[in-house]
Design an enzyme around this catalytic site. Sequence first.
Site, PDB file in Angstrom:
ATOM      1  N   CYS A 112       1.191  -1.056   0.181  1.00 10.26           N
ATOM      2  CA  CYS A 112       0.317  -0.195  -0.109  1.00 10.26           C
ATOM      3  C   CYS A 112       0.971   1.258  -0.396  1.00 10.26           C
ATOM      4  O   CYS A 112       0.470   2.310  -0.286  1.00 10.26           O
ATOM      5  CB  CYS A 112      -1.067  -0.069   1.627  1.00 10.26           C
ATOM      6  SG  CYS A 112      -2.546  -1.528   0.927  1.00 10.26           S
ATOM      7  N   HIS A 252      -3.706   7.304   2.532  1.00  8.29           N
ATOM      8  CA  HIS A 252      -4.278   6.574   1.825  1.00  8.29           C
ATOM      9  C   HIS A 252      -4.974   5.916   2.397  1.00  8.29           C
ATOM     10  O   HIS A 252      -5.512   5.753   3.416  1.00  8.29           O
ATOM     11  CB  HIS A 252      -2.802   4.826   2.668  1.00  8.29           C
ATOM     12  CG  HIS A 252      -3.162   3.174   1.732  1.00  8.29           C
ATOM     13  ND1 HIS A 252      -3.929   3.278   1.296  1.00  8.29           N
ATOM     14  CD2 HIS A 252      -3.326   2.639   3.023  1.00  8.29           C
ATOM     15  CE1 HIS A 252      -3.873   1.821   1.222  1.00  8.29           C
ATOM     16  NE2 HIS A 252      -3.826   1.630   2.199  1.00  8.29           N
ATOM     17  N   ASN A 282      -9.856  -0.172   0.110  1.00  4.57           N
ATOM     18  CA  ASN A 282      -8.575   0.103   0.271  1.00  4.57           C
ATOM     19  C   ASN A 282      -8.057  -1.045  -1.232  1.00  4.57           C
ATOM     20  O   ASN A 282      -8.033  -1.786  -1.282  1.00  4.57           O
ATOM     21  CB  ASN A 282      -8.569  -1.189   1.227  1.00  4.57           C
ATOM     22  CG  ASN A 282      -6.223  -0.879   1.975  1.00  4.57           C
ATOM     23  OD1 ASN A 282      -5.595  -0.562   0.688  1.00  4.57           O
ATOM     24  ND2 ASN A 282      -6.162  -0.907   2.429  1.00  4.57           N
TER      25      ASN A 282
HETATM   26  C1  COA Z   1      -9.896  -3.758  10.721  1.00  2.00           C
HETATM   27  C2  COA Z   1     -10.825  -3.430  11.307  1.00  2.00           C
HETATM   28  C3  COA Z   1     -11.822  -2.985  10.870  1.00  2.00           C
HETATM   29  C4  COA Z   1     -11.167  -3.476  12.620  1.00  2.00           C
HETATM   30  O1  COA Z   1     -11.837  -2.916  13.609  1.00  2.00           O
HETATM   31  P1  COA Z   1     -12.138  -2.998  15.691  1.00  2.00           P
HETATM   32  O2  COA Z   1     -12.410  -2.333  16.458  1.00  2.00           O
HETATM   33  O3  COA Z   1      -9.759  -3.363  15.663  1.00  2.00           O
HETATM   34  O4  COA Z   1     -11.558  -4.711  15.487  1.00  2.00           O
HETATM   35  P2  COA Z   1     -11.591  -6.200  16.505  1.00  2.00           P
HETATM   36  O5  COA Z   1     -10.735  -6.653  15.418  1.00  2.00           O
HETATM   37  O6  COA Z   1     -11.271  -5.235  17.940  1.00  2.00           O
HETATM   38  O7  COA Z   1     -12.447  -6.598  16.093  1.00  2.00           O
HETATM   39  C5  COA Z   1     -14.354  -6.542  17.083  1.00  2.00           C
HETATM   40  C6  COA Z   1     -15.194  -7.443  17.003  1.00  2.00           C
HETATM   41  O8  COA Z   1     -15.402  -7.391  15.346  1.00  2.00           O
HETATM   42  C7  COA Z   1     -15.664  -8.365  14.380  1.00  2.00           C
HETATM   43  N1  COA Z   1     -15.005  -8.463  13.402  1.00  2.00           N
HETATM   44  C8  COA Z   1     -13.950  -8.486  12.796  1.00  2.00           C
HETATM   45  N2  COA Z   1     -14.142  -8.392  11.753  1.00  2.00           N
HETATM   46  C9  COA Z   1     -15.846  -8.143  11.818  1.00  2.00           C
HETATM   47  C10 COA Z   1     -16.025  -7.981  10.690  1.00  2.00           C
HETATM   48  N3  COA Z   1     -16.748  -7.741   8.938  1.00  2.00           N
HETATM   49  N4  COA Z   1     -18.250  -7.807  10.393  1.00  2.00           N
HETATM   50  C11 COA Z   1     -18.590  -8.646  12.044  1.00  2.00           C
HETATM   51  N5  COA Z   1     -17.596  -8.009  13.056  1.00  2.00           N
HETATM   52  C12 COA Z   1     -16.485  -9.044  12.132  1.00  2.00           C
HETATM   53  C13 COA Z   1     -14.256  -9.182  15.463  1.00  2.00           C
HETATM   54  O9  COA Z   1     -14.201 -10.731  15.263  1.00  2.00           O
HETATM   55  C14 COA Z   1     -14.328  -9.272  17.191  1.00  2.00           C
HETATM   56  O10 COA Z   1     -15.545  -9.769  17.609  1.00  2.00           O
HETATM   57  P3  COA Z   1     -15.194 -10.372  18.812  1.00  2.00           P
HETATM   58  O11 COA Z   1     -14.766  -9.188  19.861  1.00  2.00           O
HETATM   59  O12 COA Z   1     -16.155 -11.049  19.061  1.00  2.00           O
HETATM   60  O13 COA Z   1     -13.938 -11.309  18.900  1.00  2.00           O
HETATM   61  C15 COA Z   1      -9.461  -2.492  12.216  1.00  2.00           C
HETATM   62  O14 COA Z   1      -8.335  -2.818  12.818  1.00  2.00           O
HETATM   63  C16 COA Z   1      -8.552  -1.265  11.227  1.00  2.00           C
HETATM   64  O15 COA Z   1      -8.959  -1.067  10.263  1.00  2.00           O
HETATM   65  N6  COA Z   1      -7.358  -2.215  11.608  1.00  2.00           N
HETATM   66  C17 COA Z   1      -6.139  -1.510  10.201  1.00  2.00           C
HETATM   67  C18 COA Z   1      -6.303  -2.993   8.868  1.00  2.00           C
HETATM   68  C19 COA Z   1      -6.081  -1.700   7.862  1.00  2.00           C
HETATM   69  O16 COA Z   1      -6.133  -0.517   7.119  1.00  2.00           O
HETATM   70  N7  COA Z   1      -5.445  -3.108   7.061  1.00  2.00           N
HETATM   71  C20 COA Z   1      -4.765  -2.713   5.494  1.00  2.00           C
HETATM   72  C21 COA Z   1      -3.185  -1.887   5.876  1.00  2.00           C
HETATM   73  S1  COA Z   1      -2.782  -1.369   3.807  1.00  2.00           S
END
Ligand code: COA
Length: 335
Positions: A112, A252, A282
Amino acid sequence: MPYAAITGWGFAVPDRVVTNADLERMVETSDEWIVSRTGIKERRIVSQDDSTTSLAALAAIRAVEQAGLQPTDIELIVVATCTADDFLVSQAALVQAAIGSKAAAFDVGSACAGFVTALDVATQFIRSGSYKRVLVVGADTLSRYIDFTDRSTCVLFGDGAGAIVLEATNEERGLLASVMGADGSGSEHLFVPGAARFAPESADLFPDARPHVQMNGQAVYKFAVNVMNEASIEAIEKAEMKLDDIDMLIPHQANIRIIEAAAKRLNLPMDRVWVNLDRYGNTTAATIPIAISEAAAAGKLNEGDNVVVVAFGAGLAWAAGVLRWGVAGTRNAAQ
Ligand SMILES: CC(C)(COP(=O)(O)OP(=O)(O)OC[C@H]1O[C@@H](n2cnc3c(N)ncnc32)[C@H](O)[C@@H]1OP(=O)(O)O)[C@@H](O)C(=O)NCCC(=O)NCCS
């Protein structure tokens, strides 16, 4: 020493739209969860007829046309991608052939952060006097490496390509300062396990063994917020500017909350931040050139504007820059 002005821009995305409602039918998720946690509403996903090459070539042709040039005018093509269509042949060579150019061609691989890195590399070639007209493309079809039963990753990514043309100019235009960095000790937070050992024919025998993206979302999130802020500020300082000098942020497009944190750190209201992740998700190396193309087409970028571009991703890696928009005097120096 010449500068490298952006004189052309263009992008291409697949026709197929996959909405959050579509994903609700595939994995246990909800539109409400996806929008509130990420800001993404829909994304474009390649069909059998699309490829990284087809999207990149279309974006490239549009950028070259926008610059008022022919593909044969381009001397160097740099493509940022992590999903090239061939292992051996560079994606840039495939784009070169597809658009009918004779340019030198190579790829930059930094996921990315790839487009901002490629922009930096291409700018150096112009600043050193080696080339006068360079095409820089960011193109990815990461959906080919996404497990559409894994809700933690399949909601985030889309496919697309964006391109810009850089031309030599004596005016202070284009990328004025840049920073990049990497922390390979964090590579396991976002990677495709087994991809290097994967034999494509085994996909028929063991479809579940197909390599796919694995991510530690929370670790990447924390890294992203820190690095977006730090790299942007460092680039602004390197350009010998103050926060007040910045007119626009083109970040980004991974998560609206990460973008909002970066905007806050730069004291920019959200109407001076280009956001399109609600429509494309993304798109890996393509997010920034797509955003530049859209912002330019919408008249949001004016001659002389100072624009921060900043990206992060797998590596872990990051890249940021301050660029000055506009083409003043460009053609004189590029003749
Ligand atoms: C991925 C992201 C959106 C997750 O958000 P978050 O607030 O951190 O959520 P968590 O990972 O803590 O998950 C919270 C809960 O939602 C659940 N969950 C994950 N994906 C889910 C989805 N698509 N739909 C519903 N629930 C989901 C998890 O299983 C977790 O459940 P639990 O509490 O029962 O274990 C966030 O961490 C993020 O954006 N990270 C950066 C990723 C990124 O930018 N990647 C590309 C880099 S170039």
